[in-house]
Design a protein around this motif. Structure first.
Motif, PDB file in Angstrom:
ATOM      1  N   GLY A  11     123.292  78.424 -14.825  1.00 56.80           N
ATOM      2  CA  GLY A  11     124.277  77.817 -15.713  1.00 56.80           C
ATOM      3  C   GLY A  11     125.321  78.756 -16.264  1.00 56.80           C
ATOM      4  O   GLY A  11     126.090  78.383 -17.162  1.00 56.80           O
ATOM      5  N   GLN A  12     125.430  79.968 -15.712  1.00 59.88           N
ATOM      6  CA  GLN A  12     126.421  80.925 -16.191  1.00 59.88           C
ATOM      7  C   GLN A  12     127.734  80.758 -15.435  1.00 59.88           C
ATOM      8  O   GLN A  12     127.740  80.692 -14.202  1.00 59.88           O
ATOM      9  CB  GLN A  12     125.910  82.355 -16.001  1.00 59.88           C
ATOM     10  N   PRO A  13     128.872  80.668 -16.132  1.00 59.94           N
ATOM     11  CA  PRO A  13     130.173  80.609 -15.446  1.00 59.94           C
ATOM     12  C   PRO A  13     130.343  81.840 -14.554  1.00 59.94           C
ATOM     13  O   PRO A  13     130.071  82.968 -14.979  1.00 59.94           O
ATOM     14  CB  PRO A  13     131.178  80.612 -16.592  1.00 59.94           C
ATOM     15  N   PHE A  14     130.796  81.606 -13.326  1.00 55.34           N
ATOM     16  CA  PHE A  14     130.784  82.673 -12.327  1.00 55.34           C
ATOM     17  C   PHE A  14     132.139  82.831 -11.639  1.00 55.34           C
ATOM     18  O   PHE A  14     132.715  83.912 -11.586  1.00 55.34           O
ATOM     19  CB  PHE A  14     129.682  82.353 -11.310  1.00 55.34           C
ATOM     20  N   LEU A  15     132.674  81.730 -11.115  1.00 53.14           N
ATOM     21  CA  LEU A  15     133.940  81.722 -10.402  1.00 53.14           C
ATOM     22  C   LEU A  15     134.747  80.507 -10.825  1.00 53.14           C
ATOM     23  O   LEU A  15     134.337  79.746 -11.708  1.00 53.14           O
ATOM     24  CB  LEU A  15     133.698  81.684  -8.884  1.00 53.14           C
ATOM     25  N   ALA A  16     135.893  80.317 -10.192  1.00 55.18           N
ATOM     26  CA  ALA A  16     136.694  79.110 -10.411  1.00 55.18           C
ATOM     27  C   ALA A  16     137.247  78.665  -9.067  1.00 55.18           C
ATOM     28  O   ALA A  16     137.636  79.489  -8.232  1.00 55.18           O
ATOM     29  CB  ALA A  16     137.829  79.379 -11.396  1.00 55.18           C
ATOM     30  N   LEU A  17     137.266  77.351  -8.843  1.00 52.39           N
ATOM     31  CA  LEU A  17     137.835  76.783  -7.628  1.00 52.39           C
ATOM     32  C   LEU A  17     139.221  76.237  -7.920  1.00 52.39           C
ATOM     33  O   LEU A  17     139.468  75.644  -8.971  1.00 52.39           O
ATOM     34  CB  LEU A  17     136.950  75.653  -7.087  1.00 52.39           C
ATOM     35  N   ASN A  18     140.117  76.449  -6.974  1.00 54.65           N
ATOM     36  CA  ASN A  18     141.478  75.922  -7.071  1.00 54.65           C
ATOM     37  C   ASN A  18     141.882  75.474  -5.678  1.00 54.65           C
ATOM     38  O   ASN A  18     142.498  76.233  -4.929  1.00 54.65           O
ATOM     39  CB  ASN A  18     142.420  77.007  -7.613  1.00 54.65           C
ATOM     40  N   GLY A  19     141.492  74.243  -5.313  1.00 49.02           N
ATOM     41  CA  GLY A  19     141.746  73.790  -3.956  1.00 49.02           C
ATOM     42  C   GLY A  19     140.991  74.651  -2.965  1.00 49.02           C
ATOM     43  O   GLY A  19     139.773  74.816  -3.054  1.00 49.02           O
ATOM     44  N   VAL A  20     141.703  75.243  -2.015  1.00 50.54           N
ATOM     45  CA  VAL A  20     141.077  76.090  -0.997  1.00 50.54           C
ATOM     46  C   VAL A  20     140.867  77.521  -1.484  1.00 50.54           C
ATOM     47  O   VAL A  20     140.372  78.373  -0.746  1.00 50.54           O
ATOM     48  CB  VAL A  20     141.936  76.121   0.288  1.00 50.54           C
ATOM     49  N   GLN A  21     141.222  77.782  -2.713  1.00 47.68           N
ATOM     50  CA  GLN A  21     141.166  79.144  -3.263  1.00 47.68           C
ATOM     51  C   GLN A  21     139.950  79.338  -4.164  1.00 47.68           C
ATOM     52  O   GLN A  21     139.535  78.438  -4.888  1.00 47.68           O
ATOM     53  CB  GLN A  21     142.434  79.437  -4.069  1.00 47.68           C
ATOM     54  N   THR A  22     139.408  80.555  -4.135  1.00 47.97           N
ATOM     55  CA  THR A  22     138.384  80.974  -5.089  1.00 47.97           C
ATOM     56  C   THR A  22     138.977  82.036  -6.001  1.00 47.97           C
ATOM     57  O   THR A  22     139.593  82.999  -5.532  1.00 47.97           O
ATOM     58  CB  THR A  22     137.153  81.559  -4.371  1.00 47.97           C
ATOM     59  N   LEU A  23     138.807  81.821  -7.301  1.00 51.40           N
ATOM     60  CA  LEU A  23     139.324  82.734  -8.316  1.00 51.40           C
ATOM     61  C   LEU A  23     138.176  83.292  -9.150  1.00 51.40           C
ATOM     62  O   LEU A  23     137.061  82.760  -9.135  1.00 51.40           O
ATOM     63  CB  LEU A  23     140.277  81.993  -9.265  1.00 51.40           C
ATOM     64  N   SER A  24     138.455  84.338  -9.900  1.00 53.35           N
ATOM     65  CA  SER A  24     137.484  84.822 -10.873  1.00 53.35           C
ATOM     66  C   SER A  24     137.370  83.828 -12.021  1.00 53.35           C
ATOM     67  O   SER A  24     138.314  83.080 -12.315  1.00 53.35           O
ATOM     68  CB  SER A  24     137.922  86.180 -11.423  1.00 53.35           C
ATOM     69  N   HIS A  25     136.207  83.806 -12.657  1.00 57.63           N
ATOM     70  CA  HIS A  25     136.091  83.000 -13.884  1.00 57.63           C
ATOM     71  C   HIS A  25     136.829  83.685 -15.023  1.00 57.63           C
ATOM     72  O   HIS A  25     137.530  83.042 -15.806  1.00 57.63           O
ATOM     73  CB  HIS A  25     134.625  82.803 -14.271  1.00 57.63           C
ATOM     74  N   THR A  26     136.705  85.004 -15.102  1.00 57.10           N
ATOM     75  CA  THR A  26     137.356  85.742 -16.173  1.00 57.10           C
ATOM     76  C   THR A  26     138.845  85.910 -15.904  1.00 57.10           C
ATOM     77  O   THR A  26     139.316  85.752 -14.780  1.00 57.10           O
ATOM     78  CB  THR A  26     136.729  87.140 -16.331  1.00 57.10           C
ATOM     79  N   CYS A  27     139.561  86.232 -16.939  1.00 55.00           N
ATOM     80  CA  CYS A  27     141.008  86.473 -16.851  1.00 55.00           C
ATOM     81  C   CYS A  27     141.254  87.974 -16.981  1.00 55.00           C
ATOM     82  O   CYS A  27     140.926  88.578 -18.007  1.00 55.00           O
ATOM     83  CB  CYS A  27     141.723  85.714 -17.971  1.00 55.00           C
TER      84      CYS A  27
END
Length: 305
Positions: A204-220
């Motif tokens: 349950g820990q935030p890990f990544l972020a999805l943006n369509g076909v892209q994978t991003l970091s969860h952190t900024c």
């Protein structure tokens, strides 16, 4: 030091997209604005009707406008789009895919963070191809940035200083898949998550972020160094990547810090107020795990206590 606003990575409705750039034109203290669809060619029609008026507004405000290519080309229509974009002879093109480098060979152009430049040899090859500016990948530590700068003194180097970090691009769309749809029939579900969709671990820990076909970091990522340090490392520009927070205030915070009006620790406090729901990180820059926050500056430490 320049401030560059990178291309919007997310899918926003046309009017919101247009109004965002109007606000940047009128109020944000940035020098360069990179504009264009970088992530998914299916999104192109959301900006096409507004693109000319947005560019006109930005240039009338004294901003340098660069046009970004796609970061992944898998279809003939995408290849045709890259070829058409490469014919632009008024504004600098930012290549974010190797196919664009071939099309731009021998002409001045920029290189974006989606092209991996991990050492000075790579940077020299790109410079010989016509690159005048390179935005280095966000995972590079400061020591590598400095090594590339020493070897390529005629290149303008840019670092990814603010925003969720681009990590990967796929030919498949995990974002659509997560909502029970396919890439061909995605119905633009990524528009439902204008700042990316958080991916959590099994625990349950935030890990990544999805943006369509892209994978991003969860952190900024937030690189808050003094101007003198950037000069030592050979950095000429900081890149700010648009998020759903107030990007005018974000850019103003970086500008004030670079001008010596506020300390990095004060800038840290301000950024956390502006973007409170996403943790800030700078681990890559200090040779650590990317999601870490390394509070090596005294005033930054005080701001976190």
């Amino acid at each position: 030091m320049k401030l560059t606003l990178g291309p919007l990575q997310y899918l926003w409705p046309s009017e919101r997209w247009r109004d965002f750039y109007f606000e940047i034109a009128d109020e944000a203290p940035v020098d360069v604005v990179v504009i264009g669809e970088t992530i998914c060619s299916k999104r192109l029609h959301f900006m096409e009707a507004e693109l000319a008026v947005v560019i006109e507004r930005l240039e009338a405000a004294g901003k340098e406008v660069r046009l970004s290519t796609l970061a992944l080309v898998t279809l003939e229509r995408e290849a045709n789009y890259q070829r058409a974009l490469a014919l632009e002879d008024v504004r600098l093109i930012e290549a974010n895919d190797l196919s664009a480098l071939y099309l731009l060979k021998g002409r001045p152009h920029a290189v974006g963070p989606f092209i991996n430049v991990y050492n000075a040899a790579s940077a020299r090859v790109l410079a010989s191809n016509g690159a005048t500016t390179i935005c280095l990948p966000p995972e590079l530590p400061a020591s590598s940035v400095a090594a590339i700068a020493r070897s390529c003194p005629d290149l303008e180097l840019e670092v990814f200083a603010f925003g969720r970090m681009p990590l990967a691009i796929s030919a498949r769309c995990a974002h659509a898949r997560s909502k029970g749809r396919t890439k061909d029939n995605c119905q633009f579900v990524c528009q439902e998550d204008p700042d990316g969709m958080t991916v959590k671990t099994i625990s349950g820990q935030p890990f990544l972020a999805l943006n369509g076909v892209q994978t991003l970091s969860h952190t900024c990522q937030a690189l808050l160094e003094c101007p003198d340090e950037w000069k030592v490392w050979g950095v000429g520009s900081l890149r700010l990547s648009p998020q759903t927070c107030d990007m005018v205030e974000v850019s103003s915070t970086f500008r004030r810090m670079l001008n010596g009006e506020i300390e990095p620790g004060q800038a840290l406090v301000r950024l956390r107020d502006l973007y409170p729901d996403i943790p800030l990180s700078n681990g890559f820059h200090h040779g650590k795990t990317g999601a870490e926050w390394v509070a090596r500056l005294r005033n930054a430490k005080e701001a976190t206590e």
